[in-house]
Motif scaffolding. Sequence first.
Motif, PDB file in Angstrom:
ATOM      1  N   TRP A 108      68.298  85.964 -43.494  1.00  0.00           N
ATOM      2  CA  TRP A 108      68.536  84.913 -44.482  1.00  0.00           C
ATOM      3  C   TRP A 108      69.170  83.665 -43.892  1.00  0.00           C
ATOM      4  CZ3 TRP A 108      65.831  84.949 -48.615  1.00  0.00           C
ATOM      5  CH2 TRP A 108      65.374  86.167 -49.126  1.00  0.00           C
ATOM      6  N   ARG A 109      69.999  83.809 -42.891  1.00  0.00           N
ATOM      7  CA  ARG A 109      70.626  82.627 -42.299  1.00  0.00           C
ATOM      8  C   ARG A 109      69.557  81.740 -41.653  1.00  0.00           C
ATOM      9  NH1 ARG A 109      73.196  78.634 -42.829  1.00  0.00           N
ATOM     10  NH2 ARG A 109      74.470  77.835 -41.161  1.00  0.00           N
ATOM     11  N   SER A 110      68.634  82.337 -40.902  1.00  0.00           N
ATOM     12  CA  SER A 110      67.541  81.559 -40.301  1.00  0.00           C
ATOM     13  C   SER A 110      66.655  80.943 -41.375  1.00  0.00           C
ATOM     14  CB  SER A 110      66.696  82.437 -39.380  1.00  0.00           C
ATOM     15  OG  SER A 110      67.439  82.812 -38.257  1.00  0.00           O
ATOM     16  N   PHE A 111      66.403  81.702 -42.431  1.00  0.00           N
ATOM     17  CA  PHE A 111      65.612  81.214 -43.560  1.00  0.00           C
ATOM     18  C   PHE A 111      66.252  79.959 -44.149  1.00  0.00           C
ATOM     19  CE2 PHE A 111      64.928  81.341 -48.192  1.00  0.00           C
ATOM     20  CZ  PHE A 111      63.548  81.267 -48.245  1.00  0.00           C
ATOM     21  N   TYR A 112      67.554  80.021 -44.410  1.00  0.00           N
ATOM     22  CA  TYR A 112      68.249  78.883 -45.011  1.00  0.00           C
ATOM     23  C   TYR A 112      68.245  77.683 -44.056  1.00  0.00           C
ATOM     24  CZ  TYR A 112      71.517  76.268 -47.838  1.00  0.00           C
ATOM     25  OH  TYR A 112      72.098  75.293 -48.611  1.00  0.00           O
ATOM     26  N   GLN A 113      68.428  77.940 -42.773  1.00  0.00           N
ATOM     27  CA  GLN A 113      68.377  76.846 -41.801  1.00  0.00           C
ATOM     28  C   GLN A 113      67.007  76.184 -41.788  1.00  0.00           C
ATOM     29  OE1 GLN A 113      69.731  79.049 -38.392  1.00  0.00           O
ATOM     30  NE2 GLN A 113      71.864  78.433 -38.689  1.00  0.00           N
ATOM     31  N   GLU A 124      77.761  85.556 -53.639  1.00  0.00           N
ATOM     32  CA  GLU A 124      78.198  85.881 -52.284  1.00  0.00           C
ATOM     33  C   GLU A 124      77.045  85.776 -51.282  1.00  0.00           C
ATOM     34  OE1 GLU A 124      79.868  89.773 -52.849  1.00  0.00           O
ATOM     35  OE2 GLU A 124      81.767  88.970 -53.597  1.00  0.00           O
ATOM     36  N   SER A 125      75.857  86.221 -51.677  1.00  0.00           N
ATOM     37  CA  SER A 125      74.722  86.155 -50.752  1.00  0.00           C
ATOM     38  C   SER A 125      74.346  84.702 -50.460  1.00  0.00           C
ATOM     39  CB  SER A 125      73.515  86.939 -51.275  1.00  0.00           C
ATOM     40  OG  SER A 125      72.839  86.236 -52.299  1.00  0.00           O
ATOM     41  N   TYR A 126      74.413  83.843 -51.461  1.00  0.00           N
ATOM     42  CA  TYR A 126      74.126  82.427 -51.235  1.00  0.00           C
ATOM     43  C   TYR A 126      75.166  81.806 -50.295  1.00  0.00           C
ATOM     44  CZ  TYR A 126      73.538  77.483 -51.640  1.00  0.00           C
ATOM     45  OH  TYR A 126      73.371  76.155 -51.322  1.00  0.00           O
ATOM     46  N   ALA A 127      76.423  82.125 -50.518  1.00  0.00           N
ATOM     47  CA  ALA A 127      77.475  81.595 -49.649  1.00  0.00           C
ATOM     48  C   ALA A 127      77.260  82.035 -48.197  1.00  0.00           C
ATOM     49  CB  ALA A 127      78.846  82.043 -50.155  1.00  0.00           C
ATOM     50  N   GLN A 128      76.900  83.281 -48.007  1.00  0.00           N
ATOM     51  CA  GLN A 128      76.655  83.790 -46.654  1.00  0.00           C
ATOM     52  C   GLN A 128      75.418  83.125 -46.042  1.00  0.00           C
ATOM     53  OE1 GLN A 128      76.503  88.055 -46.485  1.00  0.00           O
ATOM     54  NE2 GLN A 128      76.172  88.107 -44.299  1.00  0.00           N
ATOM     55  N   MET A 129      74.356  83.031 -46.824  1.00  0.00           N
ATOM     56  CA  MET A 129      73.104  82.446 -46.358  1.00  0.00           C
ATOM     57  C   MET A 129      73.285  80.993 -45.931  1.00  0.00           C
ATOM     58  SD  MET A 129      69.649  81.980 -48.697  1.00  0.00           S
ATOM     59  CE  MET A 129      69.916  83.540 -49.473  1.00  0.00           C
ATOM     60  N   SER A 130      74.060  80.257 -46.718  1.00  0.00           N
ATOM     61  CA  SER A 130      74.218  78.836 -46.463  1.00  0.00           C
ATOM     62  C   SER A 130      75.324  78.530 -45.447  1.00  0.00           C
ATOM     63  CB  SER A 130      74.508  78.107 -47.773  1.00  0.00           C
ATOM     64  OG  SER A 130      75.742  78.550 -48.322  1.00  0.00           O
ATOM     65  N   GLY A 131      76.009  79.581 -44.992  1.00  0.00           N
ATOM     66  CA  GLY A 131      77.064  79.382 -44.000  1.00  0.00           C
ATOM     67  C   GLY A 131      78.343  78.850 -44.584  1.00  0.00           C
ATOM     68  N   ARG A 132      78.529  79.023 -45.875  1.00  0.00           N
ATOM     69  CA  ARG A 132      79.731  78.514 -46.537  1.00  0.00           C
ATOM     70  C   ARG A 132      80.863  79.536 -46.594  1.00  0.00           C
ATOM     71  NH1 ARG A 132      75.485  75.615 -49.045  1.00  0.00           N
ATOM     72  NH2 ARG A 132      75.919  73.405 -49.073  1.00  0.00           N
ATOM     73  N   VAL A 133      80.716  80.635 -45.849  1.00  0.00           N
ATOM     74  CA  VAL A 133      81.788  81.616 -45.717  1.00  0.00           C
ATOM     75  C   VAL A 133      81.969  81.930 -44.241  1.00  0.00           C
ATOM     76  CG1 VAL A 133      81.475  82.695 -47.973  1.00  0.00           C
ATOM     77  CG2 VAL A 133      80.199  83.561 -46.028  1.00  0.00           C
ATOM     78  N   ALA A 134      83.145  82.384 -43.900  1.00  0.00           N
ATOM     79  CA  ALA A 134      83.424  82.714 -42.488  1.00  0.00           C
ATOM     80  C   ALA A 134      82.813  84.044 -42.124  1.00  0.00           C
ATOM     81  CB  ALA A 134      84.917  82.735 -42.248  1.00  0.00           C
TER      82      ALA A 134
END
Length: 102
Positions: A57-62, A92-102
């Motif tokens: 998901w992180r790559s997807f969001y990027q 929480e999944s959106y925050a993680q995906m978008s990099g808005r959480v540590a």
Amino acid sequence: AYVGICIDAGHVHCVGLDVTEAVLQAGNRLRHLHIADNHGPEEGDVHLIPYEGTIDWRSFYQALERVDYPGVLMYEIIHRPNINQVLKQVTESYAQMSGRVA
């Protein structure tokens, strides 16, 4: 008339394709997204909350940021009995995906 593309991340992943590459190929024609996770072709499209399956998901969001996606992330989740828990998990999944959480 204008024709755009809708990508269903779960469908793309469950047939063994790369969701990040799908976004990049769609580019500025991408107008709508369905967001759900799964474990790929061996499981099928089970509509899990992102990070419950195997999509990156992180790559997807990027990739969405790279193509300047202007639209909504439409979560497509199977019925679960506790809607408040689902909303918490989706947030929480959106925050993680978008990099808005540590």
